[in-house]
Write a protein that holds these residues in place. Structure first.
Motif, PDB file in Angstrom:
ATOM      1  N   ASP A  80      -0.196   6.205  -8.032  1.00 35.20           N
ATOM      2  CA  ASP A  80      -1.366   5.334  -7.868  1.00 35.20           C
ATOM      3  C   ASP A  80      -1.342   4.167  -8.840  1.00 35.20           C
ATOM      4  N   GLU A  81      -0.681   4.365  -9.963  1.00 37.38           N
ATOM      5  CA  GLU A  81      -0.614   3.307 -10.965  1.00 37.38           C
ATOM      6  C   GLU A  81       0.465   2.276 -10.638  1.00 37.38           C
ATOM      7  N   VAL A  82       1.371   2.631  -9.741  1.00 38.62           N
ATOM      8  CA  VAL A  82       2.512   1.763  -9.424  1.00 38.62           C
ATOM      9  C   VAL A  82       2.302   1.073  -8.084  1.00 38.62           C
ATOM     10  N   VAL A  83       1.051   0.975  -7.657  1.00 42.93           N
ATOM     11  CA  VAL A  83       0.763   0.444  -6.331  1.00 42.93           C
ATOM     12  C   VAL A  83       1.262  -0.993  -6.173  1.00 42.93           C
ATOM     13  N   SER A  84       1.275  -1.759  -7.270  1.00 44.50           N
ATOM     14  CA  SER A  84       1.744  -3.144  -7.187  1.00 44.50           C
ATOM     15  C   SER A  84       3.246  -3.215  -6.930  1.00 44.50           C
ATOM     16  N   ASN A  85       3.965  -2.140  -7.266  1.00 43.61           N
ATOM     17  CA  ASN A  85       5.416  -2.092  -7.062  1.00 43.61           C
ATOM     18  C   ASN A  85       5.794  -1.044  -6.016  1.00 43.61           C
ATOM     19  N   ILE A  86       4.895  -0.807  -5.072  1.00 40.60           N
ATOM     20  CA  ILE A  86       5.095   0.295  -4.128  1.00 40.60           C
ATOM     21  C   ILE A  86       6.334   0.097  -3.265  1.00 40.60           C
ATOM     22  N   THR A  87       6.620  -1.150  -2.862  1.00 39.71           N
ATOM     23  CA  THR A  87       7.802  -1.410  -2.026  1.00 39.71           C
ATOM     24  C   THR A  87       9.079  -1.075  -2.788  1.00 39.71           C
ATOM     25  N   ALA A  88       9.160  -1.517  -4.041  1.00 38.76           N
ATOM     26  CA  ALA A  88      10.324  -1.216  -4.866  1.00 38.76           C
ATOM     27  C   ALA A  88      10.427   0.285  -5.122  1.00 38.76           C
ATOM     28  N   LEU A  89       9.275   0.929  -5.333  1.00 47.85           N
ATOM     29  CA  LEU A  89       9.268   2.366  -5.599  1.00 47.85           C
ATOM     30  C   LEU A  89       9.790   3.143  -4.392  1.00 47.85           C
ATOM     31  N   VAL A  90       9.325   2.774  -3.194  1.00 47.58           N
ATOM     32  CA  VAL A  90       9.809   3.441  -1.978  1.00 47.58           C
ATOM     33  C   VAL A  90      11.315   3.261  -1.838  1.00 47.58           C
ATOM     34  N   GLY A  91      11.801   2.036  -2.096  1.00 47.31           N
ATOM     35  CA  GLY A  91      13.236   1.771  -2.006  1.00 47.31           C
ATOM     36  C   GLY A  91      14.027   2.618  -2.988  1.00 47.31           C
TER      37      GLY A  91
END
Length: 206
Positions: free
Chosen positions: A138-149
């Motif tokens: 929830d804290e990384v929502v701004s980087n969610i695309t990178a996180l999923v990758g």
């Protein structure tokens, strides 16, 4: 004659007193010079401030294995990183440190932080510190695309930084401020939820 003898005796006493004063002054100056030399030698040897050192002793990983759902992207991932590191004080004086901080970053942004309590490390001694850092999705929502990758790729890279400020005090008179810093980068195998590799570097500043 008696007057001459008295004058001569008085001059002799004055001369003797002057010699004694000069001798005492010379001894005092010599003693001060000797003390200065000893203090100077101690300042460049025993009392020379040395940089405290730190090293990572262990790193353990805990959390929830990642889950991603489609077509609406929903990712669940919580990671807890437990760090234990050693701070060594090579000085012949205690290293009194204030509150320290450990932080966790992902792709250059900080998402977790932990406090390190103040304390005192004795002369030529060491102390062990623990730090528990949590990364929640929830804290990384701004980087969610990178996180999923990264999760789909199987590897997640996070960085930690620990900073402990303090000072070394000799004879309760001479004080030298010091800051101990440790920076680590961890590559996490997300599917297995384990640390695949780690790189650490430590530095101190006086």
């Amino acid at each position: 004659m008696e007057e001459n003898e008295q004058v001569s005796a008085m001059k002799q006493r004055r001369k003797t007193c002057k010699c004694r004063c000069l001798t005492v002054v010379s001894l005092l100056l010599g003693l001060l010079l000797l003390i200065s030399i000893v203090v100077l030698i101690l300042a460049f040897t025993v009392f020379k401030a040395k940089q405290p050192r730190t090293k990572l002793l262990s790193a353990a990983l805990d959390g929830i294995s990642p889950r991603i759902s489609f077509p609406v992207i929903n990712i669940q991932l919580n990671i807890t990183l437990d760090l234990k590191f050693l701070v060594e004080n090579p000085n012949h004086a205690s290293f009194k440190h204030g509150p320290g901080k450990s932080s966790l970053s992902y792709r250059g942004k900080q998402f977790g932080e932990a406090d390190i309590p103040p304390g005192n490390i004795p002369s030529t001694g060491s102390a062990t510190f623990s730090s528990r850092l949590v990364l929640e999705v929830d804290e990384v929502v701004s980087n969610i695309t990178a996180l999923v990758g990264d999760v789909l790729d199987g590897n997640l890279v996070v960085d930690t930084r620990t900073r402990i400020p303090g000072r070394v005090t000799y004879l309760k008179l001479f004080k030298k401020h010091a800051v101990v810093t440790s920076e680590c980068q961890f590559t996490i195998a997300v599917l297995a939820l384990k640390i695949q590799s780690q790189k650490c570097k430590s530095k101190s500043k006086l």
